[in-house]
Design a protein around this motif. Sequence first.
Motif, mmCIF file in Angstrom:
data_model
loop_
_atom_site.group_PDB
_atom_site.id
_atom_site.type_symbol
_atom_site.label_atom_id
_atom_site.label_comp_id
_atom_site.label_asym_id
_atom_site.label_seq_id
_atom_site.Cartn_x
_atom_site.Cartn_y
_atom_site.Cartn_z
ATOM 1 N N ASP A 254 2.734 11.973 -2.450
ATOM 2 C CA ASP A 254 2.053 12.381 -1.218
ATOM 3 C C ASP A 254 2.986 13.098 -0.254
ATOM 4 O OD1 ASP A 254 -0.533 11.211 -1.837
ATOM 5 O OD2 ASP A 254 0.484 9.293 -1.640
ATOM 6 N N ILE B 63 -2.321 1.435 -4.368
ATOM 7 C CA ILE B 63 -1.271 2.129 -3.620
ATOM 8 C C ILE B 63 -1.870 3.379 -2.969
ATOM 9 C CG2 ILE B 63 0.922 3.352 -3.760
ATOM 10 C CD1 ILE B 63 1.231 0.379 -4.119
ATOM 11 N N LYS B 64 -1.722 3.496 -1.657
ATOM 12 C CA LYS B 64 -2.350 4.597 -0.925
ATOM 13 C C LYS B 64 -1.373 5.719 -0.571
ATOM 14 C CE LYS B 64 -5.789 1.483 1.078
ATOM 15 N NZ LYS B 64 -6.322 0.864 2.314
ATOM 16 N N LYS B 65 -0.083 5.401 -0.557
ATOM 17 C CA LYS B 65 0.896 6.414 -0.140
ATOM 18 C C LYS B 65 2.114 6.333 -1.060
ATOM 19 C CE LYS B 65 3.420 7.965 3.995
ATOM 20 N NZ LYS B 65 3.694 7.678 5.420
ATOM 21 N N VAL C 246 5.646 -2.206 2.054
ATOM 22 C CA VAL C 246 6.394 -1.158 1.361
ATOM 23 C C VAL C 246 7.152 -1.696 0.152
ATOM 24 C CG1 VAL C 246 8.108 0.679 1.617
ATOM 25 C CG2 VAL C 246 6.677 0.021 3.565
ATOM 26 N N HIS D 278 2.515 -1.018 7.333
ATOM 27 C CA HIS D 278 2.399 -0.871 5.882
ATOM 28 C C HIS D 278 3.264 -1.904 5.161
ATOM 29 C CE1 HIS D 278 0.188 2.859 6.307
ATOM 30 N NE2 HIS D 278 1.123 3.314 7.128
ATOM 31 N N ASP E 57 0.819 -1.212 0.000
ATOM 32 C CA ASP E 57 0.000 0.000 0.000
ATOM 33 C C ASP E 57 0.853 1.263 0.000
ATOM 34 O OD1 ASP E 57 1.043 -0.017 2.534
ATOM 35 O OD2 ASP E 57 -0.865 -0.290 3.572
ATOM 36 N N THR E 58 2.179 1.099 0.108
ATOM 37 C CA THR E 58 3.096 2.240 0.143
ATOM 38 C C THR E 58 4.237 1.991 -0.835
ATOM 39 O OG1 THR E 58 2.607 2.646 2.482
ATOM 40 C CG2 THR E 58 4.638 3.616 1.604
ATOM 41 N N ARG F 40 -2.243 4.446 -7.866
ATOM 42 C CA ARG F 40 -3.296 4.690 -6.866
ATOM 43 C C ARG F 40 -4.558 3.903 -7.213
ATOM 44 N NH1 ARG F 40 -0.958 10.035 -6.791
ATOM 45 N NH2 ARG F 40 -0.142 10.488 -4.701
ATOM 46 N N VAL G 218 5.847 8.117 -1.873
ATOM 47 C CA VAL G 218 6.872 8.949 -1.226
ATOM 48 C C VAL G 218 8.074 9.080 -2.156
ATOM 49 C CG1 VAL G 218 8.360 9.206 0.796
ATOM 50 C CG2 VAL G 218 6.136 8.075 1.012
ATOM 51 N N GLU H 112 7.895 2.648 8.243
ATOM 52 C CA GLU H 112 6.617 2.384 7.562
ATOM 53 C C GLU H 112 6.184 0.938 7.780
ATOM 54 O OE1 GLU H 112 4.521 4.526 5.589
ATOM 55 O OE2 GLU H 112 5.711 5.922 6.783
#
Length: 697
Positions: free
Chosen positions: A558, A534-536, A583, A581, A381-382, A530, A538, A576
């Motif tokens: 984000d 994928i929510k985050k 990653v 999460h 998700d990250t 997204r 970086v 994370e």
Amino acid sequence: MRFTVKHDIKGRIRIHLTRGRLSVRQADLFSFYLTSLPQVTAAKVYERIGDAAITYTGSKEDLIAEILRFSFDDEELNEIVPVTSTRELNQEFQEKLVTKCLTRCLTKIFLPAPVRAVWTAIQSVPFVIKGIRKLAGRKLEVEVLDATAITVSMLRCDFNTAGSVMFLLGIGELLEDWTHKKSVSDLAGSMSLNIERVWQKTEDGEVLVPISDIKEGDLVSVRVGSVIPLDGIVDSGEAMVNQASMTGESEPVRKENGMYVYAGTAVEEGNLIVRVKKAAGSTRFERIVKMIEESEKLKSSLETKASGLADALVPWSLGGTIVTYLLTRNVTKAISILMVDFSCALKLAMPLSVLSAMREASSYKMTVKGGSFMEAVAEADTIVFDKTGTLTKAQPMVADVVTFEGRDRSEMLRIAACLEEHFPHSMANAVVAASRERGLVHEEMHSKVDYIVAHGIASHIGEDKVVIGSYHFVFEDEQCVVPEGEEEKFEALPAEYSHLYLAIAGRLAAVICIEDPLRPEAPEVMKELRKLGIKKIVMMTGDSERTARAIAARVGVDEHHSEVLPEDKANFVEAEKNAGHKVIMVGDGINDSPALSAANVGIAISEGAEIAREIADITISEDAMFQLVTLKAISNALMRRVHRNYRFVISFNFGLIILGVMGVLAPATSALLHNTSTLCISMHSMTNLLKDEEKKH
């Protein structure tokens, strides 16, 4: 090479070689040659008829000229292409499959019933022995169920059912073995067929040469951040070597004079001069195949769960058979349960789904080192991106060279290239390329080169210490200064570029301005990721906050972090993960290696630093950011397929058991439907996951 053109449309041509049928080896050589041509986008060689279908861009005349230059006797090509062949593997298993099917048909049609009964009994021996061995080891696993079903059928003189069960089990095992070996072979091929260049140590110094030029006994230089290209003995130097991919050791191993080093292991600290013991070729391919087959990384938790569930259901199937007989006193109804088990489909379909997904990813030029990583990509998700060479183009360009104290621009660029070429990274490659374009050739004029990860390079030219790298490294760590009276010039450096600082004898000599253009597809990739879960997102970079903020706004991440060190990236990933999460880390440089290793899934750019590729779990091509979207889409589709398979196997086989207990289906019919469904779901699991309309760029 002589050939005729059989079919020709714009961008696609089919040729026929006048020599006719090709051997497997010749087909492999020609296929590799075609796909290595820059204008060829796809090529397929048909060895049995001596044809090749080629999709290309650019001029047809140029392509034909390249094909005419091909020779099966090309020594360099023969060195690079492994003797082991996927094409040969396919032929072998196709013949086995045809032989098994023909044998089954012929025995059923032509053998008299008594002879067929004897033949079935002989075939049953290996299955029964496997079952007995499991029982002897106090294990109630699938082999026990298979052996019981076959044995009971034969005791009832139902040799047709026993034969059908063994035939379908054999077909399933053959298909599983075929898919597994092909997936491993494809994966190993993608890892071993990279044409590399190495630093060969000669009497005149170090020379960059193709790996195919290296012979046994030659000396090669391997520096920090590089992968040892060939097996050999350390001739001089000492280093800490990461051997995890070869031996499974989690900690780097110290290597010094006289010690053996393995091809494919990475130098984390130090430098080595290695005397080569084994040259490139099939030996390296075979070792990689062995490494993959022995690696537990190949197994995803999906496969482990499926195997465990399959074995756990065996006692229930046996118990159900006994209970049904005790309640009904009907042997036929009891055997109907025995003929239907959940184990075959669970144990067969799940590994085939995972391996086929890995194979599909390789068709998009992505190398996935294990099924568990596809599962982790699906759950992620990250995602964390390094900026340079990942979100920005992997081929930045030198925009300007600003010199101080009246130094010559060309000379400063030449010195910078001399240092940077030893430690390739996207910015270093830009400096070397700019030097080459300007015709600034050089001889090695400096002493030993030291690389300080994520900071820069230090060496000596004569008595003067020379450093090149980041602002932090040059001005804070090395305490270099801007020459008096040139502070305004330093402050006026163009802000839109990344800066590489070169200092000689403690004084700033030049600033190389690097243009680091954003990949135009990057914002769209963020949107698609997204959509896929994928929510985050970086971005992390060693650049200044000003540069990082500008790039982050254009990409649409984000959050962003600037002026970070390798340990900062790794610490962020660990934080994370500790927050719950999953990653993904994407990077291409030596400084990304700790974070790539720390992430649930490390994805490296295949043209990036060798140690990053070695440590990463997945590699993708440069200028192909949409491969990330494709990878995520394949991984998500894999999970959906696995869950569908679970539901189908449980519901269909449970239905067969109910119909068998009710007396609607005879045991032979239940066995046929069960094994046919297993075969069908296995064949479906081998198909591609992405439909044409879902394919991304």
